[in-house]
Design a protein around this motif. Structure first.
Motif, mmCIF file in Angstrom:
data_model
loop_
_atom_site.group_PDB
_atom_site.id
_atom_site.type_symbol
_atom_site.label_atom_id
_atom_site.label_comp_id
_atom_site.label_asym_id
_atom_site.label_seq_id
_atom_site.Cartn_x
_atom_site.Cartn_y
_atom_site.Cartn_z
ATOM 1 N N ARG A 65 1.013 -1.178 -0.102
ATOM 2 C CA ARG A 65 -0.172 0.150 -0.452
ATOM 3 C C ARG A 65 0.826 1.065 -0.469
ATOM 4 O O ARG A 65 1.744 0.868 0.604
ATOM 5 C CB ARG A 65 -0.677 0.139 0.872
ATOM 6 C CG ARG A 65 -2.368 -1.497 0.940
ATOM 7 C CD ARG A 65 -2.845 -0.910 2.662
ATOM 8 N NE ARG A 65 -3.639 0.675 2.367
ATOM 9 C CZ ARG A 65 -3.983 1.286 3.572
ATOM 10 N NH1 ARG A 65 -3.873 0.871 4.922
ATOM 11 N NH2 ARG A 65 -4.202 2.063 3.302
ATOM 12 N N SER A 66 0.572 2.042 -0.775
ATOM 13 C CA SER A 66 0.971 3.232 -1.151
ATOM 14 C C SER A 66 0.915 4.185 0.379
ATOM 15 O O SER A 66 -0.320 4.361 0.870
ATOM 16 C CB SER A 66 1.215 4.089 -2.385
ATOM 17 O OG SER A 66 1.240 4.930 -1.824
ATOM 18 N N THR A 92 -0.093 6.527 -0.150
ATOM 19 C CA THR A 92 -0.951 7.839 0.187
ATOM 20 C C THR A 92 -2.500 7.348 -0.238
ATOM 21 O O THR A 92 -3.661 7.894 -0.351
ATOM 22 C CB THR A 92 -0.914 8.674 -1.524
ATOM 23 O OG1 THR A 92 -0.716 7.671 -2.679
ATOM 24 C CG2 THR A 92 0.732 9.970 -1.121
ATOM 25 N N GLU A 93 -2.832 5.759 -0.016
ATOM 26 C CA GLU A 93 -4.578 5.220 -0.299
ATOM 27 C C GLU A 93 -5.028 5.545 0.690
ATOM 28 O O GLU A 93 -4.463 6.293 1.541
ATOM 29 C CB GLU A 93 -4.034 3.780 -0.658
ATOM 30 C CG GLU A 93 -3.471 3.176 -1.481
ATOM 31 C CD GLU A 93 -3.414 1.515 -1.440
ATOM 32 O OE1 GLU A 93 -4.527 1.379 -1.149
ATOM 33 O OE2 GLU A 93 -2.332 1.668 -2.041
ATOM 34 N N SER A 102 -3.867 4.987 7.426
ATOM 35 C CA SER A 102 -2.388 5.334 6.196
ATOM 36 C C SER A 102 -1.200 5.247 7.545
ATOM 37 O O SER A 102 -0.227 4.845 8.014
ATOM 38 C CB SER A 102 -1.321 6.404 5.639
ATOM 39 O OG SER A 102 -1.789 7.256 6.513
#
Length: 133
Positions: free
Chosen positions: A80-81, A83-84, A88
């Motif tokens: 996962r980034s 920025t997803e 986070s």
């Protein structure tokens, strides 16, 4: 109105690796370990046949995280980034970030960068990755 944050839930793919990270390396303490399933959990999660092991872990200041391992609906971890959309990160306060960075790196924990002072000078910060990234 909300009075407090009760806990933060983190779905994990490997409970042993996650316990090693949160309990053994970060020092969180297990306060509750349960296997949950049945109509109550199915209704709350809107999942048929849910079976989940939940482990609540407490930091020294009393804040809780909850590790959730779904026996009934296993998923493979994905990269996962940051920025997803969605949660986070979880932020922890430590006594000495440079020492913790070194200790965690010696235990094969991956970091995005070396510890950095925030632009406002308020905090020294580093992002590391738990076993699921």
């Amino acid at each position: 109105m909300i009075k407090a944050i009760r806990h933060t839930g983190i779905v994990v793919s490997d409970l042993d690796k996650s316990l090693h990270f949160y309990r053994d390396l970060l020092g969180m303490r297990i306060v509750k370990d349960m296997d949950e399933g049945g109509d109550y959990i199915d209704a709350l999660l809107s999942i048929k046949g849910a079976s989940v092991r939940t482990i609540k872990m407490e930091a020294a200041d009393g804040n809780l995280i909850e590790l959730l391992f779904f026996n009934s609906h296993p998923k493979k971890p994905k990269n996962r980034s940051v920025t997803e959309i969605g949660c986070s990160h979880v932020s922890f306060t430590v006594e000495n970030l440079d020492e913790e960075y070194k200790r965690l790196r010696e235990n094969d924990i991956l970091f995005n960068s070396l510890p950095k002072i925030s632009p406002d000078g308020y905090a020294k910060v580093a992002f590391c990755r738990d076993p699921d990234g």
